[in-house]
Scaffold this motif. Structure first.
Motif, PDB file in Angstrom:
ATOM      1  N   PRO A  49       0.844  -1.185   0.000  1.00 36.43           N
ATOM      2  CA  PRO A  49       0.000   0.000   0.000  1.00 36.43           C
ATOM      3  C   PRO A  49       0.887   1.245   0.000  1.00 36.43           C
ATOM      4  CG  PRO A  49       0.094  -0.968   2.212  1.00 36.43           C
ATOM      5  CD  PRO A  49       0.975  -1.794   1.319  1.00 36.43           C
ATOM      6  N   PRO A  50       0.401   2.396  -0.299  1.00 37.22           N
ATOM      7  CA  PRO A  50      -0.968   2.755  -0.694  1.00 37.22           C
ATOM      8  C   PRO A  50      -1.357   2.309  -2.118  1.00 37.22           C
ATOM      9  CG  PRO A  50       0.209   4.647   0.229  1.00 37.22           C
ATOM     10  CD  PRO A  50       1.211   3.590  -0.003  1.00 37.22           C
ATOM     11  N   LEU A  51      -0.387   1.826  -2.914  1.00 36.63           N
ATOM     12  CA  LEU A  51      -0.743   1.414  -4.276  1.00 36.63           C
ATOM     13  C   LEU A  51      -1.871   0.387  -4.251  1.00 36.63           C
ATOM     14  CD1 LEU A  51      -0.059   1.599  -7.311  1.00 36.63           C
ATOM     15  CD2 LEU A  51       1.623  -0.190  -6.975  1.00 36.63           C
ATOM     16  N   ALA A  81      -4.506 -11.841   8.534  1.00 34.94           N
ATOM     17  CA  ALA A  81      -4.819 -10.637   9.311  1.00 34.94           C
ATOM     18  C   ALA A  81      -4.480  -9.387   8.503  1.00 34.94           C
ATOM     19  CB  ALA A  81      -4.043 -10.654  10.626  1.00 34.94           C
ATOM     20  N   ALA A  82      -3.308  -9.378   7.884  1.00 32.16           N
ATOM     21  CA  ALA A  82      -2.892  -8.207   7.115  1.00 32.16           C
ATOM     22  C   ALA A  82      -3.865  -7.927   5.978  1.00 32.16           C
ATOM     23  CB  ALA A  82      -1.483  -8.434   6.569  1.00 32.16           C
ATOM     24  N   ILE A  83      -4.323  -9.003   5.314  1.00 32.05           N
ATOM     25  CA  ILE A  83      -5.247  -8.816   4.191  1.00 32.05           C
ATOM     26  C   ILE A  83      -6.574  -8.257   4.681  1.00 32.05           C
ATOM     27  CG2 ILE A  83      -6.643 -10.093   2.525  1.00 32.05           C
ATOM     28  CD1 ILE A  83      -4.209 -11.741   1.891  1.00 32.05           C
ATOM     29  N   LEU A  84      -7.034  -8.760   5.835  1.00 31.72           N
ATOM     30  CA  LEU A  84      -8.287  -8.234   6.368  1.00 31.72           C
ATOM     31  C   LEU A  84      -8.149  -6.745   6.698  1.00 31.72           C
ATOM     32  CD1 LEU A  84      -9.502 -11.206   8.581  1.00 31.72           C
ATOM     33  CD2 LEU A  84     -10.242 -10.549   6.274  1.00 31.72           C
ATOM     34  N   LEU A  85      -6.999  -6.359   7.264  1.00 27.80           N
ATOM     35  CA  LEU A  85      -6.776  -4.933   7.567  1.00 27.80           C
ATOM     36  C   LEU A  85      -6.775  -4.110   6.280  1.00 27.80           C
ATOM     37  CD1 LEU A  85      -3.962  -4.973  10.294  1.00 27.80           C
ATOM     38  CD2 LEU A  85      -6.422  -5.022  10.584  1.00 27.80           C
ATOM     39  N   LEU A  86      -6.136  -4.652   5.240  1.00 26.73           N
ATOM     40  CA  LEU A  86      -6.071  -3.910   3.982  1.00 26.73           C
ATOM     41  C   LEU A  86      -7.459  -3.778   3.354  1.00 26.73           C
ATOM     42  CD1 LEU A  86      -4.340  -2.448   1.975  1.00 26.73           C
ATOM     43  CD2 LEU A  86      -3.687  -4.613   0.949  1.00 26.73           C
ATOM     44  N   PRO A  94       2.345   2.767   5.803  1.00 31.73           N
ATOM     45  CA  PRO A  94       2.545   1.701   4.822  1.00 31.73           C
ATOM     46  C   PRO A  94       3.562   0.665   5.307  1.00 31.73           C
ATOM     47  CG  PRO A  94       2.698   3.853   3.772  1.00 31.73           C
ATOM     48  CD  PRO A  94       2.650   4.089   5.251  1.00 31.73           C
ATOM     49  N   LEU A  95       4.493   1.096   6.171  1.00 36.54           N
ATOM     50  CA  LEU A  95       5.514   0.160   6.634  1.00 36.54           C
ATOM     51  C   LEU A  95       4.926  -0.982   7.458  1.00 36.54           C
ATOM     52  CD1 LEU A  95       8.722   2.160   7.570  1.00 36.54           C
ATOM     53  CD2 LEU A  95       8.132   0.950   5.481  1.00 36.54           C
ATOM     54  N   LEU A  96       3.752  -0.724   8.095  1.00 36.72           N
ATOM     55  CA  LEU A  96       3.107  -1.799   8.853  1.00 36.72           C
ATOM     56  C   LEU A  96       2.797  -2.976   7.926  1.00 36.72           C
ATOM     57  CD1 LEU A  96       1.774  -2.988  11.354  1.00 36.72           C
ATOM     58  CD2 LEU A  96      -0.295  -1.715  10.781  1.00 36.72           C
ATOM     59  N   TRP A  97       2.300  -2.658   6.726  1.00 39.18           N
ATOM     60  CA  TRP A  97       2.023  -3.729   5.766  1.00 39.18           C
ATOM     61  C   TRP A  97       3.304  -4.474   5.408  1.00 39.18           C
ATOM     62  CZ3 TRP A  97      -1.707  -6.525   3.376  1.00 39.18           C
ATOM     63  CH2 TRP A  97      -1.317  -7.283   2.268  1.00 39.18           C
ATOM     64  N   LEU A  98       4.391  -3.738   5.185  1.00 38.94           N
ATOM     65  CA  LEU A  98       5.646  -4.393   4.815  1.00 38.94           C
ATOM     66  C   LEU A  98       6.080  -5.371   5.901  1.00 38.94           C
ATOM     67  CD1 LEU A  98       5.693  -1.969   2.757  1.00 38.94           C
ATOM     68  CD2 LEU A  98       8.162  -2.103   2.901  1.00 38.94           C
ATOM     69  N   HIS A  99       5.950  -4.945   7.162  1.00 38.29           N
ATOM     70  CA  HIS A  99       6.320  -5.840   8.258  1.00 38.29           C
ATOM     71  C   HIS A  99       5.432  -7.078   8.272  1.00 38.29           C
ATOM     72  CE1 HIS A  99       9.451  -3.733  10.383  1.00 38.29           C
ATOM     73  NE2 HIS A  99       8.777  -2.597  10.332  1.00 38.29           N
ATOM     74  N   VAL A 132       2.126   7.074  -3.329  1.00 36.95           N
ATOM     75  CA  VAL A 132       2.426   5.679  -3.012  1.00 36.95           C
ATOM     76  C   VAL A 132       3.926   5.574  -2.723  1.00 36.95           C
ATOM     77  CG1 VAL A 132       0.582   4.858  -4.515  1.00 36.95           C
ATOM     78  CG2 VAL A 132       2.894   5.018  -5.409  1.00 36.95           C
ATOM     79  N   ILE A 133       4.378   4.385  -2.344  1.00 38.56           N
ATOM     80  CA  ILE A 133       5.805   4.204  -2.067  1.00 38.56           C
ATOM     81  C   ILE A 133       6.580   4.251  -3.387  1.00 38.56           C
ATOM     82  CG2 ILE A 133       7.559   2.676  -1.100  1.00 38.56           C
ATOM     83  CD1 ILE A 133       5.453   1.449   0.675  1.00 38.56           C
ATOM     84  N   HIS A 134       7.626   5.058  -3.412  1.00 37.73           N
ATOM     85  CA  HIS A 134       8.521   5.093  -4.563  1.00 37.73           C
ATOM     86  C   HIS A 134       9.918   4.698  -4.104  1.00 37.73           C
ATOM     87  CE1 HIS A 134       5.584   7.096  -7.153  1.00 37.73           C
ATOM     88  NE2 HIS A 134       5.260   7.833  -6.097  1.00 37.73           N
ATOM     89  N   GLY A 135      10.747   4.289  -5.058  1.00 35.60           N
ATOM     90  CA  GLY A 135      12.125   3.927  -4.710  1.00 35.60           C
ATOM     91  C   GLY A 135      13.088   4.907  -5.344  1.00 35.60           C
TER      92      GLY A 135
END
Lengths: 614, 254
Positions: A156-158, A233-238, A268-273, B182-185
């Motif tokens: 996310p956010p994409l 869980a992550a998918i439900l949050l998204l 967005p970093l929460l999703w990455l984790h 959105v996230i960019h690199g």
């Protein structure tokens, strides 16, 4: 191809089915063998689709304007949809499904001397959920906007905001629903696997006598439960972020394509984790069963014991444990505190040691053994080679300072395709060639082996193709080629003419042409396998009881031809020794299968077990 | 004629070799990174060859009836690998610490980088050395305000926004990375730099460009359908030229 194991209606539901009970029992069966074969068919369909998608990507990268029949030229969003669906299908529906659920159902109960899986109905439900997930994923390609374009990692956010791109509306919802169903199915199936291994082992099957394949399935199932529940869980949050106005992954003031997010302040970093907490164990889920099988096959065909068997059990568990502690190495450039990167770097480097211990055991097991080079053995050796080649770039990527240059380049693509995709597929091929007589066995006749000559052709072309495709990717990655780029030539720059980016990428074009040709060759090299598969289902001599002189229980003579699960007069199976009991003699070797009581003359054993069936 | 032919072959060869080499390296921390990377690649290649050699010799050699079971076969290679990987980790951590554990020096040039689907914007704070406030509701790329600069903030008056990143050679720069959507690199391969720009977060990244030239800035985090064309140019110029460029830029902004 499906074995007719339940020809007579033997349950109440079957008797009440007026409409073709035989077909019904084949489809909605709770027989773990048939469910295993259903999983394998699902994985086979998926791998064919996933391979074709990857070919389209390769072709598009070097022949940009080539129109696709019935579609026209591949647009950038089409390319990203191809990337997304290719990754999702291959990782979830092939590399997770086939080794863990497919062969896990087909072989695991027999290998521990169990009659059935612990929860047969849950097992069937898991398969049908997985099938539904696949259909939803494939269906997402046909909705308005097309399939999701945010890659299999769906950052996310994409992935959270429909206006972020074509495919991010309904396509993304369907992707999320599909993976959520898959996560539920995998969790249920893993609970089933774990319970079966813990509860249903036969007499004498102590933990130390478990074949390493079972240890692989066991560890992968443990990881699955931990990882897939977090993913769910992550998918439900998204989904909540997308439809319920929450802001788990969306910061305040996020402005996507003119749409301003007014809600709370998420990250967005929460999703990455959460995603990588699932995503990294996921690659071990895909490869651990193959590692176990490779250990067993190398011992089987080298007629040796597995070198350092107990260490192999320990390293399997250690890889599983470390596997959940190093998700952060996917996030070195994500915006973490640099100290965190250092910590994850060390835990990632640490996993190189149990992995290296595995490689050492494989090398020592085959060392001066003059093995018999049957096709399953060739693929197991190929697994070792690809695992080494792909594995050695792991420690390079584990160093944050180097990842700062290599992250998201084709160097990473080369790394994970060699160690996870290619080694994983080689493990699956080894399993298929090895267990094919058991796959095709029915309750009336033993199964057939696959053709050895086609198998050898398949092995050598696939090995050459795999290296030809993925070795050069290291070089294009080192030269700077980023992943997820829909085109490498003609990239417009701010100045109008060829941008510095265009100039940078232009250097990789010639190698990319070569990679595309190699990819077409690699895909074509799978045709002998499909031919072999179709041919061996119908033709060929039935195999012996124990064609490979194996020591593990799935080759017990009472299981081939396979007894229907309802038959209660199956002889009681017991285990008397650890697997891979091979002994060299002057004349060759003797071996002691796990189901034979030990203090018997070993020459007699050999005769007794390699006798042809009537 | 022979001479030109030879130069032709020479340049062709250079062109053929290009994908086999790392791109040019123009940053202060780059050479140490390259050195470590190449060391790692050679070690990986050597281990690859060694492992395959052992595998092949083991397959070809005459059968040895008794499998060897010696603790030194089991643990010595592991101990050696542990030492090797330990040493590599240590060296990598030191390089990482040197570039990332501390922030930029107080005299570093301040530039703000913002990633938007599908462009990079670079903002210089001007003589007041302070960035003016921005607000997402003020964003209007069509009206020349792609970052949503708040004109009521006095600090914003001298801010100048560029679509290319221009930096003086041999001066440290402190980039503050933002993303609007959105996230960019943010990646400059020839500066050996890569860092994601995350919406809702400001991430600092500092480095010193050393060699004047024109370099590619890429987006290396999938950000949507235009991801492949989200690029910009880094121009590293001598310090005196930079002063002139900045002055002209600020004059145009006011």
């Amino acid at each position: 191809m499906t074995p007719r194991s339940n020809t007579r209606p033997n349950t109440r539901t079957d008797q009440t089915r007026a409409l073709n009970p035989k077909l019904y029992s084949l489809f909605f069966t709770t027989d773990h063998r048939i469910i295993g074969i259903q999983y394998l068919i699902l994985a086979l369909v998926s791998v064919v689709i996933g391979t074709l998608l990857s070919l389209l990507m390769r072709i598009h990268l070097v022949w940009l304007d080539l129109p696709l029949p019935l579609h026209g030229p591949i647009l950038p969003e089409d390319y990203l949809a191809l990337v997304t669906i290719h990754g999702t299908i291959m990782l979830f529906f092939v590399l997770t499904t086939a080794p863990q659920a497919g062969f896990g159902n087909l072989i695991l109960p027999a290998q521990i001397g169990a009659r059935s899986m612990a929860f047969p109905t849950l097992n069937a439900a898991s398969f049908w959920l997985t099938a539904a997930a696949l259909l939803i994923l494939l269906g997402s390609t046909f909705v308005p906007g097309g399939a999701a374009i945010s890659g299999w990692t769906a950052y996310p956010p994409l992935s959270a905001i429909p206006s972020a791109g074509p495919g991010q509306a309904l396509g993304m919802d369907l992707w999320l629903i599909s993976i959520a169903l898959f996560a539920i199915a995998s969790t249920a199936s893993s609970i089933n696997t774990l319970t079966t291994i813990i509860r249903n082992r036969c007499d004498g099957m102590t933990w130390e006598r478990l074949p390493l394949t079972v240890w692989g399935w066991f560890t992968a199932a443990l990881l699955s439960i931990i990882a897939f529940s977090v993913l769910l869980a992550a998918i439900l949050l998204l989904l909540c972020d997308r439809h319920a106005g929450t802001s788990f992954f969306l910061p305040t003031g996020d402005l996507v394509n003119g749409v301003l997010h007014h809600g709370g302040n998420g990250s967005p970093l929460l999703w990455l984790h959460l995603f990588w907490f699932f995503g990294h164990p996921e690659v071990y889920i895909a490869i651990l069963p193959g590692m176990g099988l490779t250990s067993m096959l190398l011992a089987n065909f080298s007629h040796r014991r597995v070198f350092a068997y107990r260490t192999m059990i320990a390293t399997t568990l250690l890889i599983g444990l470390l596997g959940i502690l190093l998700w952060g190495h996917h996030m070195f450039v994500a915006g973490l505190n640099p100290f965190v990167s250092s910590a994850f770097s060390i835990s990632t480097m640490a996993i190189a040691l149990p992995a290296a211990a595995k490689v050492l055991s494989w090398l020592a097991t085959t060392w001066r053994s003059r093995p018999s080079y049957k096709t399953p053995m060739l693929f197991a050796l190929g697994f070792v080679s690809l695992f080494i080649t792909g594995g050695l770039t792991g420690p390079i990527l584990a160093q944050p300072i180097l990842d700062e240059y290599l992250h998201n380049t084709f160097f990473v693509i080369a790394h994970f395709h060699l160690i996870m995709a290619m080694a994983g597929i080689f493990g699956l091929y080894a399993a298929t060639y090895y267990w094919f007589p058991l796959i095709t066995a029915t309750c009336t006749r033993p199964g057939r082996p696959m053709s050895e000559s086609l198998g050898r052709l398949h092995f050598w072309t696939t090995l050459v193709g795999a290296y030809a495709v993925f070795l050069p990717m290291h070089l294009t990655g080192l030269a700077g080629e980023p992943r997820h780029y829909a085109q490498l030539t003609g990239i417009p720059g701010p100045g109008g003419s060829l941008s510095p980016t265009g100039a940078l990428l232009a250097h990789t074009i010639s190698l990319n042409h070569f990679i595309t040709y190699a990819a077409i060759f690699l895909a074509a090299a799978q045709l002998p396998f499909l031919l072999n598969l179709i041919r061996s289902l119908r033709k060929g001599e039935p195999s012996f009881d124990n064609p490979w002189h194996a020591t593990t229980l799935e080759w017990h003579p009472a299981l081939n031809p396979y007894p229907p699960s309802s038959v209660s007069d199956t002889p009681e199976i017991s285990v008397y020794c650890s697997p891979c009991h091979y002994q060299s003699t002057q004349a060759g070797f003797t071996f002691l299968p796990q189901w034979i009581p030990s203090p018997v003359d070993q020459v007699e054993i050999k005769e007794a077990t390699s006798a042809k069936p009537e | 004629v022979i001479c030109s032919c030879l130069t032709n072959v020479w340049s062709d060869q250079a062109e053929i070799l290009r994908p086999w080499l790392l791109p040019a390296d123009g940053s202060a921390h780059g050479p140490a990174l390259d050195h470590h990377l190449i060391l790692n690649l050679w070690i990986a290649l050597a281990l690859l060859a060694l492992a395959h050699l052992i595998l092949l010799i083991g397959l070809i050699a005459r059968r040895n009836t008794e499998p060897i079971h010696l603790w030194r076969i089991e643990y010595l290679p592991l101990a050696a690998l542990a030492l090797l990987f330990g040493a590599l980790t240590l060296k990598a951590e030191r390089l990482w610490a040197a570039t990332r554990y501390t922030g930029a020096s107080l005299t570093a040039l301040q530039v703000e980088v913002t990633g938007v689907q599908f462009a990079w914007y670079f903002r210089y704070p001007g003589p007041d050395a302070t960035f003016g406030n921005t607000h997402p509701s003020l964003v209007a790329p069509g009206e020349g305000n792609p970052l949503g600069l708040d004109s009521t903030d006095p600090h914003s008056a001298d801010d100048s926004i560029a679509s290319e990143l221009v930096l003086p050679a041999n001066r440290e720069v402190d980039l503050r990375l933002n993303a609007q959507d959105v996230i960019h690199g943010f990646s400059i391969p020839e500066m050996r730099l890569k860092q994601n720009a995350v919406p809702g977060q400001t991430i600092h990244l500092h480095f010193t460009p050393t060699i004047p030239g024109t370099y590619a800035i890429l987006c290396t985090q999938l950000c949507g359908l235009g991801h492949y064309r989200m690029n910009a140019t880094l121009r590293v110029i001598p310090p005196d030229q930079f002063a002139t460029w900045l002055a002209a830029k600020q004059k145009a902004a006011q």
